[in-house]
Write a protein that holds these residues in place. Structure first.
Motif, PDB file in Angstrom:
ATOM      1  N   TYR A   1       0.917  -1.156  -0.151  1.00 45.40           N
ATOM      2  CA  TYR A   1      -0.155   0.081   0.008  1.00 45.40           C
ATOM      3  C   TYR A   1       0.874   1.211  -0.101  1.00 45.40           C
ATOM      4  CZ  TYR A   1      -3.923  -2.968   0.910  1.00 45.40           C
ATOM      5  OH  TYR A   1      -4.898  -3.765   0.811  1.00 45.40           O
ATOM      6  N   ARG A   2       2.088   1.158  -0.303  1.00 47.70           N
ATOM      7  CA  ARG A   2       3.037   2.414  -0.681  1.00 47.70           C
ATOM      8  C   ARG A   2       2.230   3.355  -1.538  1.00 47.70           C
ATOM      9  NH1 ARG A   2       7.898   2.876   1.542  1.00 47.70           N
ATOM     10  NH2 ARG A   2       8.957   0.919   2.367  1.00 47.70           N
ATOM     11  N   GLY A   3       2.463   4.481  -1.403  1.00 51.45           N
ATOM     12  CA  GLY A   3       1.933   5.571  -2.117  1.00 51.45           C
ATOM     13  C   GLY A   3       3.274   5.983  -3.443  1.00 51.45           C
ATOM     14  N   VAL A   4       2.910   6.776  -3.862  1.00 50.52           N
ATOM     15  CA  VAL A   4       3.631   7.423  -5.161  1.00 50.52           C
ATOM     16  C   VAL A   4       5.125   7.521  -4.675  1.00 50.52           C
ATOM     17  CG1 VAL A   4       4.236   9.223  -6.695  1.00 50.52           C
ATOM     18  CG2 VAL A   4       1.873   8.324  -6.360  1.00 50.52           C
TER      19      VAL A   4
ATOM     20  N   VAL B   1      10.117   6.501   5.397  1.00 50.16           N
ATOM     21  CA  VAL B   1       9.523   7.203   6.401  1.00 50.16           C
ATOM     22  C   VAL B   1       8.123   7.363   6.121  1.00 50.16           C
ATOM     23  CG1 VAL B   1       9.485   9.265   7.825  1.00 50.16           C
ATOM     24  CG2 VAL B   1      11.636   8.316   7.172  1.00 50.16           C
ATOM     25  N   LEU B   2       7.844   8.127   5.126  1.00 54.17           N
ATOM     26  CA  LEU B   2       6.357   8.553   4.525  1.00 54.17           C
ATOM     27  C   LEU B   2       5.646   7.204   3.930  1.00 54.17           C
ATOM     28  CD1 LEU B   2       7.058  11.954   2.797  1.00 54.17           C
ATOM     29  CD2 LEU B   2       6.709  11.627   5.344  1.00 54.17           C
ATOM     30  N   GLY B   3       6.171   6.412   3.264  1.00 55.82           N
ATOM     31  CA  GLY B   3       5.532   5.209   2.976  1.00 55.82           C
ATOM     32  C   GLY B   3       4.942   5.866   1.408  1.00 55.82           C
ATOM     33  N   GLY B   4       5.777   6.687   0.756  1.00 51.89           N
ATOM     34  CA  GLY B   4       5.406   7.515  -0.506  1.00 51.89           C
ATOM     35  C   GLY B   4       4.174   8.240  -0.173  1.00 51.89           C
ATOM     36  N   TRP B   5       3.894   8.929  -1.143  1.00 50.18           N
ATOM     37  CA  TRP B   5       2.857  10.184  -1.160  1.00 50.18           C
ATOM     38  C   TRP B   5       1.483   9.279  -1.046  1.00 50.18           C
ATOM     39  CZ3 TRP B   5       5.370  13.822   0.678  1.00 50.18           C
ATOM     40  CH2 TRP B   5       6.424  14.138  -0.087  1.00 50.18           C
ATOM     41  N   LYS B   6       0.637   9.342  -0.281  1.00 48.53           N
ATOM     42  CA  LYS B   6      -0.545   8.462  -0.022  1.00 48.53           C
ATOM     43  C   LYS B   6      -1.489   9.336  -0.407  1.00 48.53           C
ATOM     44  CE  LYS B   6       1.661   5.445   2.475  1.00 48.53           C
ATOM     45  NZ  LYS B   6       1.317   5.139   3.634  1.00 48.53           N
TER      46      LYS B   6
END
Length: 433
Positions: free
Chosen positions: A170-173, A183-188
């Motif tokens: 479910y990682r973002g962009v 840290v952010l998991g990509g842009w959600k």
């Protein structure tokens, strides 16, 4: 806009759609049927027919519908410009549509009640049929009521559990910087993300790099990025991308070497792969930015929206906020989060400047209180990242390095990410030099 005048509300919606067809992408506007507009049902029917046929609703397109069955006889070709006499900001159209639907429901309910009352007063009428008919009419109206968003917390827990058990899926962009992604998991989707720094710290450079990373994609594939370049021109953005891809450092007082020039030329063709995935726009008004996002999202889903930067956005804020820059910036951020991030389900990255207070601090490391004239950003943002380059303040302090300071992360940890940075190569990166 006068919400107590249905006639004016209908014209405001029609006028905005004729001026900008992106308004038809608003769910509340799409839900309006011709019969819902008491005063302009024929005009609205023509607009919907034009859109359904793949056309762009305009006064020119409407001219071909004048005189057709259902078209109002009191509107001729010469009267068409009057349809654009009123318009409303895109953000106000959902509320206007709800008022129109409310008036339609009220009229229909009163009509159904009157029919039932007359039938019950007639001893020879079929009372059961009258009651059943009224019930059917009222049930239909319930379907037009605003959606009840209330649900039990126990409903549909599966997706939430799956996200916890398999977060990588479910990682973002991607940001294009592994440590930052970690840290952010990509842009959600649906989030408002603030990227802030002092002037000339590399903020616009990094915004362009983030758009490029999204367009290039990762294992999940590319994401369609729309970047509003309010700080730099598209040509400047192109120059930076060419240098970044070719690995060429720019000095304004010298021409590139023959070998550097060839590397730059070789990267020109590489731009073609960005064509469907990286869009740029110089629109600077809040309503124009929202309209452009909706329009492009209707053409093909957007994966990322970047706006560089907050202080260059002009907006007609409510009077209570217009004289307070802090509140104006907060209003812009709230509106972008609601009308772009949440409504379209895309992440928005908004660049912002830091106040001079960070310069006066001994270590020059920014914190959330340094968001310039925009304290409300802290509460609206899902993530806040600061760019910190020690050599910005002292050229001998850690030259060639930078830190991405994640100071707010609504759904994760806050952490400092150390990266390499070259303002001459227009690049932030983590791999070895």
């Amino acid at each position: 806009m006068n919400y107590e005048n249905p006639h004016q509300l209908e014209l405001a919606i029609i006028g905005q759609v004729l001026n900008d067809s992106a308004a038809l992408q608003i769910p509340e506007i799409r839900a309006l049927k011709p019969e819902h507009l008491r005063h302009h049902s024929g005009v609205w029917s023509a607009i919907l027919d034009i859109a359904a046929a793949g056309g762009d609703p305009s006064l020119t397109a409407l001219a071909s519908h004048v005189g057709r069955v259902g078209w109002p006889t009191y509107i001729g070709v010469a009267d068409l410009p009057s349809l654009t006499a009123y318009s409303a900001p895109l953000r106000e159209l959902p509320a206007a549509a709800q008022v129109i639907l409310g008036a339609y429901r009220r009229d229909r309910a009163m009509h159904a009640g009157g029919d039932l009352q007359r039938s019950l007063a007639d001893p020879e009428a079929d009372h059961l049929a009258a009651i059943t008919g009224a019930q059917a009419s009222l049930t239909e109206l319930i379907g037009l009521a605003p959606r009840d968003s209330t649900r039990s917390i126990a409903d549909n827990v599966g997706p939430a559990l799956e996200r916890l058990l398999n977060p990588r899926a479910y990682r973002g962009v991607t940001t294009g910087i592994p440590g930052w992604d970690s840290v952010l998991g990509g842009w959600k989707p649906g989030t408002l993300n603030i990227l802030a720094a002092r002037p000339s710290m590399g903020k616009s450079l990094l915004m362009g790099q983030l758009a490029q990373a999204a367009a290039q994609g990762d294992a999940k594939g590319p994401a369609r990025a729309l970047m509003f370049t309010l700080e730099d021109s598209p040509e400047t953005l192109q120059m930076r991308v060419l240098c970044r891809m070719a690995g060429v450092a720019i000095d304004h007082d010298r021409e590139p070497t023959r070998e550097e020039a060839q590397r730059l030329r070789n990267k020109e063709e590489a731009f073609e792969r960005f064509r469907p995935y990286w869009l740029v726009d110089e629109e600077h008004t809040l309503d124009g930015i929202i309209s452009a996002c909706w329009r492009q999202h209707a053409i093909a889903p957007l994966g990322l929206v970047l706006i560089d930067q907050l202080s260059h956005i002009s907006a007609d804020a409510p009077r209570t906020r217009a004289d307070n820059r802090n509140q104006v910036y907060g209003y812009i951020a709230k509106t972008l989060k609601r009308e772009v991030a949440k409504r379209l389900g895309v992440p928005v990255i908004l660049a912002s400047q830091l106040s001079r207070d960070v310069v006066r601090r001994a270590d020059n490391r920014p914190d959330l209180t340094d968001l310039r004239d925009s304290g409300e950003l802290e509460q609206d943002a899902d993530t806040v990242t600061f760019i910190h380059r020690p050599e910005y303040y002292d050229k001998n302090d850690s030259p060639g390095t930078a830190e991405l300071l994640v100071r707010k992360n609504r759904n994760g940890a806050t952490k400092d990410v150390t990266v390499w940075a070259s303002m001459r190569k227009f690049k932030f990166w983590q791999d070895a030099l």
